[in-house]
Motif scaffolding. Sequence first.
Motif, mmCIF file in Angstrom:
data_model
loop_
_atom_site.group_PDB
_atom_site.id
_atom_site.type_symbol
_atom_site.label_atom_id
_atom_site.label_comp_id
_atom_site.label_asym_id
_atom_site.label_seq_id
_atom_site.Cartn_x
_atom_site.Cartn_y
_atom_site.Cartn_z
ATOM 1 N N MET A 71 -14.098 -2.825 -36.294
ATOM 2 C CA MET A 71 -12.613 -3.207 -36.658
ATOM 3 C C MET A 71 -12.027 -1.672 -37.499
ATOM 4 N N THR A 72 -10.924 -1.758 -36.946
ATOM 5 C CA THR A 72 -10.242 -0.363 -37.563
ATOM 6 C C THR A 72 -9.454 -0.944 -38.798
ATOM 7 N N ARG A 73 -9.356 -0.107 -39.846
ATOM 8 C CA ARG A 73 -8.572 -0.469 -40.888
ATOM 9 C C ARG A 73 -7.505 0.438 -40.980
ATOM 10 N N TYR A 74 -6.232 -0.180 -41.149
ATOM 11 C CA TYR A 74 -4.969 0.858 -41.039
ATOM 12 C C TYR A 74 -4.755 1.233 -42.346
ATOM 13 N N ALA A 75 -3.623 1.931 -42.420
ATOM 14 C CA ALA A 75 -3.353 2.686 -43.762
ATOM 15 C C ALA A 75 -2.857 1.703 -44.627
ATOM 16 N N ASP A 76 -2.251 0.546 -44.137
ATOM 17 C CA ASP A 76 -1.703 -0.535 -44.977
ATOM 18 C C ASP A 76 -2.491 -1.302 -45.553
ATOM 19 N N GLY A 77 -4.059 -1.321 -45.288
ATOM 20 C CA GLY A 77 -5.101 -2.188 -45.579
ATOM 21 C C GLY A 77 -5.211 -3.114 -44.563
ATOM 22 N N SER A 78 -4.458 -3.506 -43.599
ATOM 23 C CA SER A 78 -4.539 -4.435 -42.723
ATOM 24 C C SER A 78 -5.684 -4.141 -41.399
ATOM 25 N N TRP A 79 -6.175 -5.092 -40.859
ATOM 26 C CA TRP A 79 -7.444 -4.909 -39.935
ATOM 27 C C TRP A 79 -7.100 -5.058 -38.519
ATOM 28 N N GLY A 80 -7.448 -4.258 -37.617
ATOM 29 C CA GLY A 80 -7.199 -4.409 -36.316
ATOM 30 C C GLY A 80 -8.267 -5.445 -35.674
ATOM 31 N N ARG A 81 -7.944 -5.629 -34.236
ATOM 32 C CA ARG A 81 -8.841 -6.545 -33.755
ATOM 33 C C ARG A 81 -10.371 -6.273 -33.500
ATOM 34 N N ALA A 82 -11.193 -7.160 -33.912
ATOM 35 C CA ALA A 82 -12.705 -7.001 -33.432
ATOM 36 C C ALA A 82 -13.065 -6.623 -32.076
ATOM 37 N N LEU A 83 -13.840 -5.642 -32.001
ATOM 38 C CA LEU A 83 -14.252 -5.017 -30.809
ATOM 39 C C LEU A 83 -15.433 -4.993 -30.552
ATOM 40 N N ASN A 84 -16.231 -5.141 -29.724
ATOM 41 C CA ASN A 84 -17.703 -4.704 -29.323
ATOM 42 C C ASN A 84 -17.821 -3.704 -28.860
ATOM 43 N N PRO A 85 -18.416 -2.501 -29.408
ATOM 44 C CA PRO A 85 -18.502 -1.129 -28.959
ATOM 45 C C PRO A 85 -19.206 -0.724 -27.804
ATOM 46 N N GLY A 86 -20.091 -1.967 -27.277
ATOM 47 C CA GLY A 86 -21.016 -1.996 -26.253
ATOM 48 C C GLY A 86 -22.201 -0.796 -26.506
ATOM 49 N N SER A 87 -22.776 -0.552 -25.419
ATOM 50 C CA SER A 87 -23.929 0.440 -25.514
ATOM 51 C C SER A 87 -23.619 1.945 -25.409
ATOM 52 N N PRO A 88 -24.415 2.688 -26.400
ATOM 53 C CA PRO A 88 -25.584 2.472 -26.881
ATOM 54 C C PRO A 88 -25.707 2.161 -28.375
ATOM 55 N N ILE A 89 -24.395 1.683 -28.761
ATOM 56 C CA ILE A 89 -24.373 0.972 -30.294
ATOM 57 C C ILE A 89 -25.112 -0.177 -29.874
ATOM 58 N N ASN A 90 -24.848 -1.125 -29.096
ATOM 59 C CA ASN A 90 -25.548 -2.426 -29.250
ATOM 60 C C ASN A 90 -26.708 -2.166 -27.849
ATOM 61 N N SER A 91 -27.732 -3.062 -27.835
ATOM 62 C CA SER A 91 -28.718 -3.180 -26.943
ATOM 63 C C SER A 91 -28.899 -4.617 -26.662
ATOM 64 N N PHE A 92 -29.921 -5.085 -25.999
ATOM 65 C CA PHE A 92 -30.188 -6.469 -25.487
ATOM 66 C C PHE A 92 -31.070 -6.978 -26.502
ATOM 67 N N ALA A 93 -31.518 -6.096 -27.598
ATOM 68 C CA ALA A 93 -32.223 -6.926 -28.759
ATOM 69 C C ALA A 93 -31.068 -7.425 -29.831
#
Length: 382
Positions: A71-93
Amino acid sequence: MHRCLHSLPLLLLLVLAFTGLPAQTRVNSPGLDTPREVDPLLRPDGKELLFTRTDYAKNKGADNAADIWMMTRYADGSWGRALNPGSPINSFAHDRALAYSPDGSRLAVLRTGTASYVELLESSGRNWRILDTWPLPEGVAPRFDLTFDPNSQQLIYSAYDGGNLDLYRRQALPGGTWGAATPLYAANGPDNEMSPTLAPDGRTLYFRRNGSQWFRQDAPDKRPVSVTIPGSVLQFSVSLLQEEVIATLPGSGGGKDYLAVLPVAPADLPPPVSLVRGYLSGPPAPGEQTSSVPLRNGTALTIRPDALNRYSVFLRDGEALAATPPLQGLTPGNRAKGSLAATGSTGSSLAADRQQLEAGIARRQRELDRLDAERKKYDLVA
């Protein structure tokens, strides 16, 4: 009806008083389909949060294996939408983010499953690539209670020593191997030490004793001090920019764990730091991946440079690199009033950067030429 509405703030204060938690702000709004969220990790600049969603239908893999979300945090402290960054940060494990490097260009990730290992990733523009992989040593895998410093390439973990849990350190070596286990003598005591976590400065260690009291250790040879972070906090990632942590809290009534922003006392935070970038005069010694960067106070920091021998470190107030003559382009970071860290890029002249890049390219080309010559020799013999 109005009387009930007026009583809600009082009820909230009573709940917070009895739970021992300060005022909190949930990162994600609760809902029936909100998954369990754990393992918070703030990027050092505070602009991005990584965390794990477990047993979630939108994760990768057929068995809903745990995935890292961001999630990205904006300058006002609010949070953006949760995203799945996919591979290679994530794997099938099952995947879990452990720690960032000081400049956010490297990320250590834990993979658990049929095989369990730590991977070190490096960003290239908007993409990531895997630099190294280390299978977990015996004695570490059963608990997965660990963290990993991408700069010094050290694994810190909790494991049994007789009947108690103690903290240990291992150096990650080339070829997927580990150095010998070294106890953290200053941190270990007669009780159980667990839940090691590094602050984004990569130098401050937090851990729990007996699953309740949190401690902070500013250096491996210093005795830890207790902090006032509530024992009900399961995990947390401390901010270098604000007096707060992103914490994992248990759901009420057996509900799902969730992430929340909690204010903390300034005394519980790491010492103020500034981000400094530099160049090594040469690559690490043959057969090694890390080098030591000496400081003027007689200590040294362990770093893993990139292919162009660049590195980044967080220096605390009063610390300075012991380079003589001074490295070109290194200037102290300007910390905003009330801020705990200067995490932006320090100044560097374009001419010095270009010179260093060209020298690095020349060294890399010589190495490629040597390897190509050996390959041709091998093909001829074969």
